[in-house]
Design a protein around this motif. Structure first.
Motif, short mmCIF file in Angstrom:
data_model
loop_
_atom_site.label_atom_id
_atom_site.label_comp_id
_atom_site.label_asym_id
_atom_site.label_seq_id
_atom_site.Cartn_x
_atom_site.Cartn_y
_atom_site.Cartn_z
N ASP A 167 9.71 -3.30 -7.05
CA ASP A 167 8.35 -2.96 -7.48
C ASP A 167 7.48 -2.54 -6.30
N VAL A 168 7.62 -3.27 -5.18
CA VAL A 168 6.80 -2.94 -4.01
C VAL A 168 7.16 -1.55 -3.48
N LEU A 169 8.45 -1.26 -3.41
CA LEU A 169 8.87 0.04 -2.91
C LEU A 169 8.36 1.16 -3.82
N SER A 170 8.39 0.92 -5.14
CA SER A 170 7.89 1.93 -6.07
C SER A 170 6.39 2.18 -5.85
N HIS A 171 5.61 1.09 -5.68
CA HIS A 171 4.17 1.24 -5.42
C HIS A 171 3.94 1.98 -4.10
N PHE A 172 4.72 1.64 -3.08
CA PHE A 172 4.53 2.28 -1.77
C PHE A 172 4.85 3.77 -1.84
N VAL A 173 5.88 4.12 -2.60
CA VAL A 173 6.23 5.54 -2.73
C VAL A 173 5.10 6.30 -3.42
N ARG A 174 4.53 5.71 -4.47
CA ARG A 174 3.42 6.36 -5.15
C ARG A 174 2.21 6.49 -4.24
N ILE A 175 1.90 5.39 -3.50
CA ILE A 175 0.75 5.44 -2.59
C ILE A 175 0.97 6.48 -1.50
N ALA A 176 2.20 6.54 -0.95
CA ALA A 176 2.49 7.51 0.11
C ALA A 176 2.36 8.94 -0.40
N SER A 177 2.82 9.17 -1.64
CA SER A 177 2.68 10.51 -2.20
C SER A 177 1.22 10.91 -2.33
N ASP A 178 0.40 9.96 -2.81
CA ASP A 178 -1.03 10.26 -2.94
C ASP A 178 -1.67 10.49 -1.58
N LYS A 179 -1.31 9.66 -0.58
CA LYS A 179 -1.90 9.82 0.76
C LYS A 179 -1.51 11.16 1.38
N LEU A 180 -0.23 11.51 1.23
CA LEU A 180 0.24 12.78 1.82
C LEU A 180 -0.43 13.97 1.14
N SER A 181 -0.66 13.87 -0.17
CA SER A 181 -1.33 14.97 -0.86
C SER A 181 -2.78 15.08 -0.41
N GLU A 182 -3.45 13.95 -0.17
CA GLU A 182 -4.83 13.98 0.31
C GLU A 182 -4.91 14.57 1.71
N GLU A 183 -3.96 14.19 2.58
CA GLU A 183 -3.97 14.73 3.93
C GLU A 183 -3.65 16.22 3.94
N GLU A 184 -2.82 16.65 2.99
CA GLU A 184 -2.47 18.07 2.92
C GLU A 184 -3.69 18.90 2.52
N CYS A 185 -4.50 18.32 1.61
CA CYS A 185 -5.67 19.05 1.13
C CYS A 185 -6.89 18.84 2.01
N GLY A 186 -6.90 17.79 2.85
CA GLY A 186 -8.07 17.48 3.65
C GLY A 186 -8.20 18.41 4.84
N ASP A 187 -9.44 18.43 5.38
CA ASP A 187 -9.72 19.27 6.55
C ASP A 187 -9.42 18.55 7.84
N GLU A 188 -9.60 17.20 7.88
CA GLU A 188 -9.39 16.44 9.10
C GLU A 188 -8.26 15.46 8.87
N VAL A 189 -7.35 15.44 9.80
CA VAL A 189 -6.20 14.53 9.74
C VAL A 189 -6.16 13.78 11.05
N SER A 190 -6.33 12.46 10.99
CA SER A 190 -6.31 11.65 12.22
C SER A 190 -4.88 11.48 12.70
N GLU A 191 -4.78 11.15 13.99
CA GLU A 191 -3.45 11.02 14.59
C GLU A 191 -2.69 9.86 13.98
N LEU A 192 -3.38 8.76 13.71
CA LEU A 192 -2.76 7.60 13.09
C LEU A 192 -3.42 7.39 11.73
N SER A 193 -3.06 8.18 10.75
CA SER A 193 -3.71 8.17 9.44
C SER A 193 -3.07 7.11 8.55
N ASP A 194 -3.72 6.94 7.36
CA ASP A 194 -3.18 5.99 6.39
C ASP A 194 -1.81 6.42 5.89
N GLY A 195 -1.57 7.76 5.86
CA GLY A 195 -0.26 8.22 5.42
C GLY A 195 0.85 7.75 6.33
N VAL A 196 0.61 7.75 7.64
CA VAL A 196 1.62 7.27 8.59
C VAL A 196 1.82 5.77 8.42
#
Length: 704
Positions: free
Chosen positions: A492-521
């Motif tokens: 269950d935890v891995l499934s939640h993490f995969v969903r969260i990572a997908s959402d974070k990566l999509s936000e970073e892809e669409c965002g203008d600023e991406v920090s070096e150590l972002s939530d996606g990392v």
């Protein structure tokens, strides 16, 4: 004989007529008279035990013998039944039991019994029921006069129970329209039944005379207040009885002066002017103020909610005193809970007797905000709150928080939020009840409270869902901590993490600023940690991990329709799972090498067995590998040729059959031994004498 009559010094009263031929008759002896150890100031119908008469006669309709038991005291048929067909009453007799001594020193009278001998050889016994059952049956039949008489004759009946019977009798007569008799019974309840209950029923004009009787009796017994006297004066005026009105005016009724000095009456006389009533209340001692608030608290709280709340708080935390409440120099009373000047120092308060807040909560039912204020102050002062009031405080706090948030008062909403969290995390929060509190916070939509209670109740699935919806760093840390204690939740935890990572990566892809150590990392690092835990605990096969990483969900099985383009927006990068894949491949290669070694060893063993079988089948020296000269086989044969030739031929099939049979016998013996053990333990569990069971199995040789 045509009936049963009761005789007294002055009259003859009929009890019941008796039809048909009479077979037998007897009087049941009266049991020993009971005595009471407490007085009972209630008019009674009879204070003597009940007398019974038994009559056996022939029923005209059925022709069978009938037995009737008459209650001579209350003039009613106590029991009636028909004997079985073919049975005739031959003789009847009455007996009684001895008196019983009660634990409180009183004496309860015995019970009467009747014995009937029949022609069929049967003995029928009728025994008097206990008083409680007799009273209940009489009340069901609306025979209240007889029920009251029986209840009074039994010392086990408390006065309050007998008064309840009078009240039921009065209400029954009132429903029938017999108001005069109903008032007679209501007068018997004076002192135990609230007078307003009776007064309210007789306020209309046709019943003024009955109400006047009740008020006069109330005053005669010294229980009339000034309100009762005013009402009695009004009744006299309605009846044009000027003499009685002047008598009340000239000579106060009995008990009026004694009652006029009570705190409750003082406040009652001042309720038309709430300011004076509050000032008078503040001059009372603590016990008097408590008594007055219990009666008139709602009225005062309606006029002065904050001031009344201050008095209640002072009574509950033990700081109440008249000197701390009244400021004689002010035109109006100053009460605890009102605003003090900022430059005035508070004197050190002396603690007095504390009262429970349950005695005053009814006064603030019309003002929930003030009720929450009182309960919150008592809770902070560590005053005793029962579970019901604790849950009420939580509900009112959450309701006020929700109202403040909707109206835009964010500061008040945050304060109430902190108070609610404090109540849920307090050490004394067990009085709330975790499950009851969970229902309350869910109804109020308080998500933080739900999360706290999920943690207290250790509801892991609920926690995972909440943490997964949050997706923050703290939530992920909590999910990892839960996985370390319960590895079964890794999927269950891995499934939640995969969903969260997908959402974070999509936000970073669409965002203008991406920090070096972002939530996606960070979330990718957390996925690596989950994969490491899954590999170390071996709770998920790699195939299931692969499906979860592909976005198919945490289930063990998935359908083809579950794998779609909309399952996850962005796939997990390959470098995140390289370490896990490397560990899995390394473990798989080690496992494959081990299996290959076992296969080689098995092949060698099989080859050796085949060669041995060929030697046994072909005989010595006939093996193809032993045909050359100078070989080891020829050398061994030449040394022992005479011995081999002298021995008979070996039958391999027979040897195989014997070996096979011995193996089967061993297997059967082992199965029988297991069955014997199961039978032994089964009988040991069901046996009452385990020693005999052990001895029996030992004698059979089943155990050693």
């Amino acid at each position: 004989m045509d009936g049963i009559y009761s005789y007294s010094h002055s009259q003859k009263v009929g009890i019941a007529p008796i039809d048909g031929p009479k077979i037998a008759i007897c009087a049941l002896p009266q049991p020993a008279t009971s005595r009471r150890l407490y007085p009972l100031e209630i008019p009674i119908a009879s204070s003597i035990g009940t007398s019974y008469v038994l009559v056996a006669s022939t029923d005209a309709k059925s022709g069978r013998d009938a037995v009737d038991l008459y209650d001579a005291t209350n003039k009613l048929v106590a029991f009636h039944f028909l004997l079985s067909p073919g049975h005739k009453a031959l003789k009847v007799a009455g007996v009684t039991t001895c008196a019983t001594h009660l634990s409180n020193g009183g004496v309860r009278g015995g019970r009467s019994s009747a014995i009937i001998l029949t022609s069929g050889g049967a003995i029928v016994t009728l025994t008097e029921k206990i008083t409680l059952e007799k009273v209940s049956l009489l009340v069901q039949k609306n025979l209240f006069a007889a029920a009251i008489s029986m209840a009074y004759a039994d010392p086990a009946f408390q006065p309050c129970d007998i008064t309840t019977l009078y009240r039921k009798y009065a209400e029954y007569l009132y429903r029938k329209g017999d108001f005069n008799s109903s008032m007679d019974q209501y007068i018997s309840t004076i002192g135990s039944l609230e007078s307003s209950h009776v007064i309210f029923r007789f306020l209309d004009a046709p019943k003024i005379s009955l109400l006047t009787r009740y008020l006069e009796e109330l005053n005669t017994r010294g229980l009339a207040t000034s309100v009762h006297l005013d009402l009695l004066r009004t009744c006299y005026l309605k009846m044009n009885d000027s003499a009685s009105v002047e008598k009340i005016t000239s000579f106060p009724m009995i008990g009026a002066e004694a009652k006029s000095t009570s705190p409750v009456d003082k406040i009652s006389n001042l309720l038309q002017n709430p300011t004076d009533a509050l000032a008078t209340l503040c001059s009372f001692e603590a016990s008097e103020a408590k008594e007055a608030l219990q009666v008139h608290g709602a009225t005062l709280a309606r006029a002065f909610p904050k001031e009344t709340a201050g008095i209640v708080i002072a009574l509950c935390n033990g700081t109440y005193s008249p000197s701390s409440l009244l400021d004689l120099t002010a035109p109006t009373p100053r009460v605890v809970g009102t605003q003090r000047p900022s430059n005035q120092e508070l004197p050190e308060q002396e603690l007095y007797e504390k009262y429970t807040v349950e005695s005053f909560t009814f006064a603030f039912l019309e003002n929930p905000r003030v009720l929450r204020l009182v309960l919150a102050h008592c809770n902070r002062s560590r005053c005793a709150l029962n579970p019901s009031l604790s849950r009420t405080l939580l509900e009112l706090t959450l309701e006020e928080m929700k109202t403040a948030a909707q109206s835009g008062e964010l500061e008040i909403a945050n304060i109430r939020k902190r108070e609610a969290v404090s109540m849920l995390t307090d050490g004394n929060s067990t009085a709330l009840g975790h499950y009851e509190s969970l229902v309350t916070v869910q109804l109020a939509g308080f998500s933080e409270g739900e999360l706290l209670l999920f943690e207290k109740l250790q509801m892991s699935p609920m926690l995972m869902e909440r943490y997964g919806d949050d997706g923050g760093d703290r939530a992920r840390r909590q999910m990892l901590a839960i996985c370390r204690t319960d590895p079964e939740l890794l999927a269950d935890v891995l499934s939640h993490f995969v969903r969260i990572a997908s959402d974070k990566l999509s936000e970073e892809e669409c965002g203008d600023e991406v920090s070096e150590l972002s939530d996606g990392v960070d979330i990718l690092c957390d996925i690596q940690e989950v994969l490491s835990l899954a590999n170390s605990h071996s709770v998920m096969p790699p195939v299931r991990v692969t499906r979860i990483l592909a976005g198919e969900g945490a289930g063990q099985f998935s359908s083809r329709c579950a794998v779609g383009a909309e399952s996850i927006k962005y796939a997990i990068p390959l470098y995140v799972v390289l370490e896990y894949v490397g560990m899995v491949l390394k473990e798989s290669s080690i496992e494959i090498k081990r299996l290959n070694d076992e296969v080689d060893e098995f092949n060698q063993l099989c080859g050796a067995i085949e060669r041995e079988i060929e030697d046994l089948v072909l005989g010595p020296g006939r093996h193809p590998k032993c045909s050359g000269k100078g070989s080891v086989c020829n050398f061994s044969v030449s040394l022992k040729q005479s011995e081999v030739l002298s021995k008979p031929d070996i039958n391999i099939e027979e040897m195989y059959t014997r070996v096979r049979a011995s193996l089967e016998d061993e297997e059967v013996a082992e199965n029988q031994s297991e069955q014997s053990k199961e039978e032994f333990w089964r009988e040991m569990e069901c046996s009452d004498d385990r020693y005999s069971t052990v001895a029996r199995f030992f004698s059979k040789g089943m155990i050693n």
